[in-house]
Design a protein around this motif. Structure first.
Motif, mmCIF file in Angstrom:
data_model
loop_
_atom_site.group_PDB
_atom_site.id
_atom_site.type_symbol
_atom_site.label_atom_id
_atom_site.label_comp_id
_atom_site.label_asym_id
_atom_site.label_seq_id
_atom_site.Cartn_x
_atom_site.Cartn_y
_atom_site.Cartn_z
ATOM 1 N N THR A 116 43.015 44.013 39.006
ATOM 2 C CA THR A 116 42.002 43.908 38.127
ATOM 3 C C THR A 116 42.564 43.722 36.752
ATOM 4 N N GLU A 118 40.663 40.074 39.479
ATOM 5 C CA GLU A 118 39.281 40.368 39.004
ATOM 6 C C GLU A 118 39.647 40.548 37.543
ATOM 7 N N ARG A 132 38.069 41.475 33.834
ATOM 8 C CA ARG A 132 37.290 42.359 33.179
ATOM 9 C C ARG A 132 37.495 42.202 31.696
ATOM 10 N N SER A 157 32.474 41.196 35.880
ATOM 11 C CA SER A 157 33.701 40.362 35.883
ATOM 12 C C SER A 157 33.371 38.955 35.419
#
Length: 213
Positions: free
Chosen positions: A5, A34, A36, A102
Motif C-alpha cells: 500500500t 494499492e 491510497r 484506492s
C-alpha cells in the motif's frame, strides 16, 4: 505476491519520484500496489512537523534537491508555479474515481503529471477543468461520488495516522512501514527476504532511549 500500500499526496515531489521509480526498483519482484491518497498536511500537523517547505531555507533546498533527483533519475519534474498549494481538489478528484478508497495507476499518474510536469499552477480553475476532462471516463456519473471521495480521503488519512505515518511517500507491506523515496532499496531488500529485518537493528529501534529530557 507481495501486497504494497503506497500512501501519497500529490503535493509531494518525492511521492511523484517514488511513484515513477517503484517499478524499476522492484523489477523482478512479484508484487501489486494499492495507491491510497492522504492529506499530508494533516499528518504533519499531528506530529507538530512544519514539513520541508515550512522552513524557508529547507524549502528552497527541497525544490533544488527534488529537481536534481528528477533529472538524475530521468523523471520529468518541474516545480509548480505556486508551491505548496492546497491539494484537496486533486485528492478528492482522484478519489471520485474510486470504489474502495484506492486509485488505479492511470488516475494516480495522470494527476501527478498534472502537478509535476510543465511548472504550471496545479489548482487553477482552468487546469482543474482540463484534468477532470482527462479523467472523465474514470468518473462515475452519480453526484454521490463527490461526498464519498471526501469520506475516503478522511478514512485514508486516519488509517495512515493509526499506522504512525508521519509523511509521504510511505509504503506499508506485511505490517511494516517504509518511508520516503530513499527507502525504496530498503523495501526491495525486505521483500527479497533479507534476514536483517529479523535482527536487533530492526526489531529494537523502538526501544532506544532518548538522551533528551
Amino acid at each position: 505476491m507481495h501486497h504494497i500500500t503506497m500512501y501519497l499526496d500529490f503535493v509531494s515531489p518525492y511521492a511523484w519520484l517514488a511513484f515513477q521509480q517503484l517499478p524499476q526498483t522492484l523489477a523482478g519482484v512479484s508484487y501489486r500496489v494499492e495507491y491510497r491518497p492522504v492529506l499530508l498536511a494533516a499528518l504533519l500537523q499531528q506530529h507538530g512537523n512544519p514539513g520541508p517547505v515550512g522552513i524557508p531555507a529547507k524549502r528552497a533546498w527541497t525544490y533544488r534537491h527534488a529537481t536534481w533527483l528528477g533529472q538524475q533519475m530521468g523523471i520529468p519534474l518541474q516545480t509548480p508555479a505556486a508551491h505548496p498549494f492546497n491539494p484537496l481538489p486533486l485528492l478528492r478528484l482522484a478519489l471520485q474515481t474510486s470504489t474502495d478508497g484506492s486509485t488505479n495507476r492511470f488516475v494516480t499518474e495522470t494527476i501527478f503529471r498534472h502537478v509535476w510536469e510543465g511548472g504550471n499552477d496545479a489548482i487553477s480553475t482552468a487546469r482543474l477543468q482540463q484534468l477532470q476532462a482527462q479523467l472523465q471516463a474514470q468518473l462515475p456519473p452519480t453526484p454521490e461520488a463527490v461526498e464519498q471521495a471526501k469520506l475516503w480521503l478522511r478514512s485514508n488519512t486516519e488509517k495512515a495516522s493509526e499506522l504512525g505515518l508521519f509523511g509521504v511517500p510511505a509504503f506499508e507491506v506485511k505490517g511494516q512501514i517504509f518511508w520516503g523515496l530513499d527507502s525504496l532499496p530498503m523495501l526491495r531488500d525486505f521483500l527479497s527476504g533479507s534476514p536483517w529485518f529479523q535482527s536487533e537493528a530492526w526489531e529494537n529501534a523502538n526501544t532506544i532511549s532518548s538522551g533528551l529530557a
